[in-house]
Structures are given as structure tokens and as C-alpha cells.
Motif scaffolding. Structure first.
Motif, PDB file in Angstrom:
ATOM      1  N   ARG A   1      16.266  13.144  56.775  1.00 50.29           N
ATOM      2  CA  ARG A   1      17.409  13.534  58.380  1.00 50.29           C
ATOM      3  C   ARG A   1      18.497  12.828  58.658  1.00 50.29           C
ATOM      4  O   ARG A   1      19.336  13.429  59.002  1.00 50.29           O
ATOM      5  N   TRP A   2      18.882  12.249  58.266  1.00 50.42           N
ATOM      6  CA  TRP A   2      20.201  11.489  58.574  1.00 50.42           C
ATOM      7  C   TRP A   2      20.549  10.495  57.357  1.00 50.42           C
ATOM      8  O   TRP A   2      21.608  10.002  58.123  1.00 50.42           O
ATOM      9  N   CYS A   3      20.566  10.208  56.206  1.00 46.91           N
ATOM     10  CA  CYS A   3      21.743  10.831  55.031  1.00 46.91           C
ATOM     11  C   CYS A   3      22.797  11.516  54.582  1.00 46.91           C
ATOM     12  O   CYS A   3      21.780  12.331  53.945  1.00 46.91           O
ATOM     13  N   PRO A   4      23.787  11.713  54.130  1.00 49.41           N
ATOM     14  CA  PRO A   4      24.231  12.390  53.311  1.00 49.41           C
ATOM     15  C   PRO A   4      23.603  12.664  52.047  1.00 49.41           C
ATOM     16  O   PRO A   4      22.731  11.709  51.580  1.00 49.41           O
ATOM     17  N   PRO A   5      23.859  13.574  51.611  1.00 48.47           N
ATOM     18  CA  PRO A   5      22.928  13.877  50.381  1.00 48.47           C
ATOM     19  C   PRO A   5      23.733  13.571  48.954  1.00 48.47           C
ATOM     20  O   PRO A   5      23.090  13.081  48.441  1.00 48.47           O
ATOM     21  N   ASP A   6      24.620  13.167  49.011  1.00 47.45           N
ATOM     22  CA  ASP A   6      25.160  11.941  47.717  1.00 47.45           C
ATOM     23  C   ASP A   6      25.699  10.517  48.797  1.00 47.45           C
ATOM     24  O   ASP A   6      25.934   9.950  47.840  1.00 47.45           O
ATOM     25  N   PHE A   7      24.583  10.034  49.141  1.00 50.22           N
ATOM     26  CA  PHE A   7      24.337   8.869  49.971  1.00 50.22           C
ATOM     27  C   PHE A   7      24.454   7.914  49.056  1.00 50.22           C
ATOM     28  O   PHE A   7      22.982   7.718  48.014  1.00 50.22           O
ATOM     29  N   SER A   8      24.880   6.725  48.628  1.00 51.45           N
ATOM     30  CA  SER A   8      25.187   6.012  47.151  1.00 51.45           C
ATOM     31  C   SER A   8      25.479   4.139  47.536  1.00 51.45           C
ATOM     32  O   SER A   8      25.442   3.464  47.124  1.00 51.45           O
TER      33      SER A   8
END
Length: 322
Positions: A18-25
Motif C-alpha cells: 500500500r505504501w512503498c514503491p514496488p522497487d523499494f530498497s
């Protein structure tokens, strides 16, 4: 993984989607007190974000047991192979200030500072379904408006740091069972049973009574909180539209063209934006009466509101801090 650990990891995964971009690293901070709830959160976060988690422990210095909390935090963080950052803060309350509020404010300030130092993108908090229910019961007891009845949000920004609460749908007992099942050490904060604190009285007296009468009350209260939060979003959007009409600072003539309910809504929003001020119901009612009475050029308007006062300047309202 067990069913209980699946629950924690599942809640974190849903929050991330819901809250993080798909590529969150980026790095993920966990506010880790070493209690059962934050221990469950830390272990679940490690499974969802391997190699990205940093444990953030705040040493409040409020009780002798605090050193033991830190020792347990170091032990568990080492076992989970998670770096631990410890921040010390003075959380003593000022005269007239609630000890609970003072400790909460000091904790958020310390966590935000540690998040910046550790280059953490988001700080996760272990508050759960019982905490949300307690928050709503406390708000009801104080006659709160929609912002209070909306309970705790899943995501918010404070002191420039992003915070998240992924466990708001999980009961405290489930988290505690999970930690016991994993054999992880945790501490029980003795202040959590101190009857001098309002939340503790709600936890020990009201929550069992609600459970006896309404076994599904946690989910029901959480649903009510979501409805209140949604309604508040709509009121905020309406306030922004009305601010475009009445202007910033608000013009009296334009305010008077609105209904009393919309005047109340837009003035609350303006005061919050202008000075972070939240007037009481009585203050706002008096302000609306004075706005209605200002029909001639020479009519004065002056009213205390929160930490300042609202005054008339020509055809506008202004807020001056005292």
C-alpha cells in the motif's frame, strides 16, 4: 514459517504494497522497545526485508529497568543479526504536562533523529489492534471530533520522518503468542500496568468489559475508525475548496456566505495550517458567533484560541501567537 509468523509477515507485506514503491530498497527502521509487540515486529520485518532492517531503541531514562530493556534489545538484535541503534532522551514531563504525552513526544523526536542518522526511509511502530481500540475509547471519553475518532493512521510524518503502523489489524495476544513460539526474549514494561495512566485503566477495566459484551469489538472499533478517517478526508478536501473561496487569511464577507458548519470546518483547517492551533469546541463556537456579528466596518473581533488569538484586520481574520 508458522501460522502466527505468517500473520505478522502478511501484515507487513500488505502495508508495503500500500505504501512503498514496488522497487523499494531503502533501509527500514523498527522502533524496538524490546517489548513483545516490537519484538514481533522486528522479527517479522527481518523476514520481509532481509538485510534492510535497523532496530531503533529509545532509552527514556524514566525508570531503573530501562538499562535492562536495552540489554534485552541488544541480545535479540544480535540473535536476529540486525544492527541496533540506541538513542538516549530525557522524557520527563514539564509541570502541567501529561507524563504519557511527554514520553510519547520525546520518543518520536528521538526516533526521527535516529532515522536521519541511520539513513532510514521509514520507521515502523508495533502498535496493534488493542492499541487502536484503546485510542478510540480514549477519544470517545474525551468527546473527540472526527480526527480523534479516526484513531491512529497506518502512515504519517512527524519531525520530518515517515512512520508506519503495519500491525493495527492484529490483536496483542496474537503478537505475544508469536514471540513466545519463536523463543525470543522480551520485556514487560511495569509502567504498562500503572493505574495512574489513563490508557492502563482503559486496558485493565474497559477492554475486558467490552470483550465480555462484544467479542468482536476490536474489529468493530477499527472499522468505525476507518469510517471516521474517510469522513475527515472529505472534510479536509471541502475545507481546501472553501479556502480558495474565502482566501488566506479568510475574508469575513466570504466566510459569512457559508453555512455555519462549513465556516467551522474551514476555520479549523485554517488555524491548523496557519499555526498548528486546535481550538476547543467552545472557542470555535464563540468565534463563529463573532464572525456572524461582524457586519459593520467598526465591529471588533478578538478571541483567544489555542496558544494565540484570532483578530479582525479590515475584512480579514488574522491569527497572532501570544
Amino acid at each position: 514459517m508458522s501460522r502466527l509468523s505468517d500473520t505478522g509477515a502478511g501484515a507487513l507485506t500488505a502495508w508495503r504494497s500500500r505504501w512503498c514503491p514496488p522497487d523499494f530498497s531503502g533501509k527500514v527502521g523498527v522502533a524496538y522497545s524490546a517489548g513483545a509487540d516490537s519484538t514481533a515486529l522486528l522479527a517479522a520485518a527481518v523476514s520481509v526485508w532481509p538485510g534492510q532492517v535497523v532496530a531503533l531503541h529509545v532509552h527514556h531514562g524514566l525508570q531503573a529497568a530501562a538499562d535492562g530493556f536495552e540489554a534485552t534489545a541488544r541480545e535479540v538484535a544480535s540473535r536476529l543479526n540486525v544492527p541496533l541503534q540506541v538513542g538516549r532522551t530525557d522524557a520527563r514531563h514539564a509541570p502541567g504536562q501529561s507524563p504519557e504525552d511527554a514520553a510519547r513526544q520525546a520518543r518520536y523526536l528521538a526516533l526521527a533523529g535516529m532515522a536521519r542518522e541511520a539513513d532510514v526511509s521509514v520507521v515502523l511502530l508495533g502498535q496493534h489492534a488493542d492499541d487502536q481500540a484503546e485510542t478510540l475509547l480514549l477519544a470517545l471519553s474525551r468527546g473527540a471530533g472526527l480526527p480523534g475518532l479516526a484513531g491512529m493512521p497506518e502512515r504519517f510524518v512527524r519531525h520530518g520522518a515517515l512512520f508506519g503502523r503495519p500491525f493495527l489489524g492484529i490483536p496483542a495476544a496474537t503478537l505475544r503468542d508469536w514471540v513466545l513460539e519463536q523463543g525470543l526474549a522480551f520485556v514487560d514494561d511495569p509502567s504498562n500496568t500503572d493505574p495512574r495512566f489513563t490508557r492502563n485503566r482503559i486496558r485493565s477495566l474497559l477492554m475486558p468489559a467490552w470483550q465480555a459484551c462484544f467479542p468482536g469489538f476490536r474489529q468493530a472499533l477499527a472499522r468505525s475508525a476507518r469510517h471516521a478517517a474517510q469522513a475527515q478526508v472529505l472534510l479536509d478536501e471541502l475545507a481546501l475548496e472553501d479556502l480558495q473561496t474565502v482566501g488566506v487569511p479568510p475574508r469575513l464577507s466570504a466566510l459569512q456566505a457559508l453555512s455555519r458548519a462549513r465556516q467551522s470546518n474551514v476555520l479549523r483547517h485554517w488555524l491548523k495550517q496557519e499555526a498548528g492551533a486546535a481550538p476547543t469546541e467552545a472557542q470555535l463556537s464563540e468565534l463563529l458567533d463573532q464572525v456572524d456579528a461582524c457586519r459593520t466596518r467598526g465591529h471588533r473581533l478578538q478571541l483567544r484560541a489555542a496558544g494565540g488569538r484570532v483578530e479582525r484586520a479590515d475584512d480579514h481574520l488574522v491569527y497572532r501567537t501570544l
